[in-house]
Design an enzyme around this catalytic site. Sequence first.
Site, PDB file in Angstrom:
ATOM      1  N   ARG A 132       0.797  -1.225   0.000  1.00  0.00           N
ATOM      2  CA  ARG A 132       0.000   0.000   0.000  1.00  0.00           C
ATOM      3  C   ARG A 132       0.826   1.271   0.000  1.00  0.00           C
ATOM      4  O   ARG A 132       0.259   2.361  -0.051  1.00  0.00           O
ATOM      5  CB  ARG A 132      -0.951   0.006   1.196  1.00  0.00           C
ATOM      6  CG  ARG A 132      -2.245  -0.744   0.928  1.00  0.00           C
ATOM      7  CD  ARG A 132      -2.116  -2.227   1.112  1.00  0.00           C
ATOM      8  NE  ARG A 132      -3.278  -2.961   0.623  1.00  0.00           N
ATOM      9  CZ  ARG A 132      -3.468  -4.269   0.826  1.00  0.00           C
ATOM     10  NH1 ARG A 132      -2.576  -4.967   1.512  1.00  0.00           N
ATOM     11  NH2 ARG A 132      -4.510  -4.875   0.338  1.00  0.00           N
ATOM     12  N   THR A 176       1.789  -5.810   4.319  1.00  0.00           N
ATOM     13  CA  THR A 176       1.459  -5.145   3.061  1.00  0.00           C
ATOM     14  C   THR A 176       1.151  -3.660   3.259  1.00  0.00           C
ATOM     15  O   THR A 176       0.869  -2.967   2.290  1.00  0.00           O
ATOM     16  CB  THR A 176       0.216  -5.798   2.422  1.00  0.00           C
ATOM     17  OG1 THR A 176      -0.916  -5.619   3.296  1.00  0.00           O
ATOM     18  CG2 THR A 176       0.429  -7.277   2.175  1.00  0.00           C
ATOM     19  N   GLY A 192      -2.404 -11.678   8.531  1.00  0.00           N
ATOM     20  CA  GLY A 192      -2.179 -13.124   8.598  1.00  0.00           C
ATOM     21  C   GLY A 192      -3.406 -13.864   9.074  1.00  0.00           C
ATOM     22  O   GLY A 192      -4.055 -13.431  10.026  1.00  0.00           O
ATOM     23  N   TRP A 243      -3.536  -4.390   9.277  1.00  0.00           N
ATOM     24  CA  TRP A 243      -2.803  -4.318   8.015  1.00  0.00           C
ATOM     25  C   TRP A 243      -3.120  -3.133   7.121  1.00  0.00           C
ATOM     26  O   TRP A 243      -2.710  -3.113   5.948  1.00  0.00           O
ATOM     27  CB  TRP A 243      -2.980  -5.617   7.249  1.00  0.00           C
ATOM     28  CG  TRP A 243      -4.396  -6.082   7.058  1.00  0.00           C
ATOM     29  CD1 TRP A 243      -5.119  -6.870   7.901  1.00  0.00           C
ATOM     30  CD2 TRP A 243      -5.250  -5.812   5.946  1.00  0.00           C
ATOM     31  NE1 TRP A 243      -6.370  -7.100   7.386  1.00  0.00           N
ATOM     32  CE2 TRP A 243      -6.473  -6.468   6.175  1.00  0.00           C
ATOM     33  CE3 TRP A 243      -5.093  -5.091   4.758  1.00  0.00           C
ATOM     34  CZ2 TRP A 243      -7.541  -6.417   5.290  1.00  0.00           C
ATOM     35  CZ3 TRP A 243      -6.152  -5.037   3.870  1.00  0.00           C
ATOM     36  CH2 TRP A 243      -7.362  -5.704   4.134  1.00  0.00           C
ATOM     37  N   ASP A 304     -15.138 -13.374   8.069  1.00  0.00           N
ATOM     38  CA  ASP A 304     -13.910 -12.791   7.525  1.00  0.00           C
ATOM     39  C   ASP A 304     -14.080 -11.299   7.254  1.00  0.00           C
ATOM     40  O   ASP A 304     -13.580 -10.773   6.265  1.00  0.00           O
ATOM     41  CB  ASP A 304     -13.502 -13.526   6.240  1.00  0.00           C
ATOM     42  CG  ASP A 304     -12.058 -13.227   5.822  1.00  0.00           C
ATOM     43  OD1 ASP A 304     -11.259 -12.839   6.687  1.00  0.00           O
ATOM     44  OD2 ASP A 304     -11.745 -13.381   4.623  1.00  0.00           O
ATOM     45  N   ASP A 306     -12.803  -8.269   8.096  1.00  0.00           N
ATOM     46  CA  ASP A 306     -11.785  -7.358   8.628  1.00  0.00           C
ATOM     47  C   ASP A 306     -12.389  -5.976   8.817  1.00  0.00           C
ATOM     48  O   ASP A 306     -13.095  -5.477   7.936  1.00  0.00           O
ATOM     49  CB  ASP A 306     -10.611  -7.232   7.659  1.00  0.00           C
ATOM     50  CG  ASP A 306      -9.857  -8.527   7.478  1.00  0.00           C
ATOM     51  OD1 ASP A 306      -8.764  -8.644   8.036  1.00  0.00           O
ATOM     52  OD2 ASP A 306     -10.358  -9.417   6.760  1.00  0.00           O
ATOM     53  N   ARG A 331     -16.517  -3.192   6.477  1.00  0.00           N
ATOM     54  CA  ARG A 331     -16.611  -4.288   5.513  1.00  0.00           C
ATOM     55  C   ARG A 331     -17.906  -5.086   5.682  1.00  0.00           C
ATOM     56  O   ARG A 331     -18.396  -5.690   4.726  1.00  0.00           O
ATOM     57  CB  ARG A 331     -15.397  -5.205   5.678  1.00  0.00           C
ATOM     58  CG  ARG A 331     -15.276  -6.310   4.645  1.00  0.00           C
ATOM     59  CD  ARG A 331     -13.929  -6.992   4.772  1.00  0.00           C
ATOM     60  NE  ARG A 331     -13.799  -8.134   3.883  1.00  0.00           N
ATOM     61  CZ  ARG A 331     -12.681  -8.843   3.733  1.00  0.00           C
ATOM     62  NH1 ARG A 331     -11.603  -8.504   4.422  1.00  0.00           N
ATOM     63  NH2 ARG A 331     -12.630  -9.869   2.920  1.00  0.00           N
TER      64      ARG A 331
END
Length: 540
Positions: A132, A176, A192, A243, A304, A306, A331
């Site tokens: 990023r 990232t 992760g 992240w 999932d 995030d 999200r």
Amino acid sequence: MKHPRVVWQVLCLAALLSTANANQLDAATLGQPPTTSWPTFNGDYTGDRFSSLKQINTSNVSSLQLQWSYRITEVGAQRGAPVPVIKSTPLLVNGTLYFTIPNHVYAADARTGATLWSYSWADEGGHLVGNRGLGMYQSWLYFLGPDDWVICVDSNTGKERWRKQIADARLQYFTTTAPLVVRNHVLVGVGGDAMDIRGFLVSLDPETGDVQWKWWSTPGAGEPGIESWPSVDAAMHGGGGTWLPGTYDPELNLIYWGTGNTNPVFAGQGRKGANLYTTSIVALNLDTGKLVWHFQLSPHDTHDWDNTEMPVLVDTNIDGRPRKLLAQAARNGWFVVLDRTNGKVLVSTPYVKVNWAKGVDKRGQPIPDPAVQPNVSGSMTIISATNWMSPSYSPATGLFYVNAVEGFGIYYLLDTDPKPSGYGGTVNVLGTNTRFLKAIDVNTGKVRWQHEYPNLNGAPATLGPGLLSTAGNLVFTGDDQGNLIAFGADQGEILWHFRASAAQSNGPITYLLDGKQWVVLAAGDTLYAYTLAPAARGIP
């Protein structure tokens, strides 16, 4: 772990630069509205990606012309990435653009796109799903290899100064993010999922890379929040990656960070409870890393989801008095506005159609419906409504802009063990979903206007690129067909578009250089730079 082999290369004039004319970042520009520079991932510390520049505006944006393009040609297929994709937001400091792809850093002349230098990292693990961008302090840049190394390079030459490893890629930690530099802190997060990591955020000394503090995103034995886990062992493997960069309020000296999904992914039977502080917004003291408050968007996440989406800082007046607020489009399809001094909710509502929440609790946090958790035969709920792509907030319109997807999927539980691990399930997308650009009123959470992007090939819509809003009453972004687009910020009409070689892949930036306002966007392996035609700037 053996140190990775590092190759750096100095091109053109960069090797001849002396200390006297070094490209040094003026610390006074950090945190200020970005005009002649773009020195952080979001331009400033608010995360609003709003520019006060208005040389380019609704009356002349149709006259934007491509000045140069920079294509990455020397990098082929990378592990897990068949072609290079620029997901980084460039930094612009003193006429130089700095941008990245996994394992590579580039410095280019912002006037011409000519390469000044490049730097390459040889990783020994980690995921190459994207990078990023960079952080900057004085004349030094900070870049992350995918295998959990923080690398400091000289911004004038690309020569490495130091490297520090912050995690172990063999445990499936990977990196990232773009480091966020605040005062003398280099803030770096991790990701992760596969081996049930314990997320953390670390602050490094910009001079040496030494660790100043480390905040774990799941609590340890005896710490507040451990009661939201069935055991300390479950919390030690509970996820909560950090992240994406966060934001910062210098008056409160608080940083605001989003935390990632809970581990094991999809399978929640071994971690009953809310699972703090995963899928949350957290406020931490900059100097100590101590938790001040939290707000959890997806208690006991099993999808999932995030919650690393940008926590955008909003200063506005409510009931005649100034308020320090924080807004996030999560999200999981939920939009919140919080008082950033204490985490108390002002707005808590969906911004896409959702079926997974039974309402909100007394704090305004969504209450998950157990009936739509993944199971062996499958259960239906929404797919991710957005992801890492940057939103934008315009104080001129009072609107929060986000690229969002509306659609549903069937979530399956694959690991039925009482103590599952790793990816314990999967999701199959149902039919064709739809992508929208949504403009949300921060005072009410209601969608003021939206643009439905056409789906010409019937494929599932992407989660879309990042956004930029400006005082010229414009919003810049792109669609799935390779069009870079300028919308009117108040009404959502399309005012300009350019067909690029691929779909837009990063967050746009804008700045003033040589008296001209520039707009820079990336699409696939190419960076594009635009200014107005001379006549549109009043030049014959």
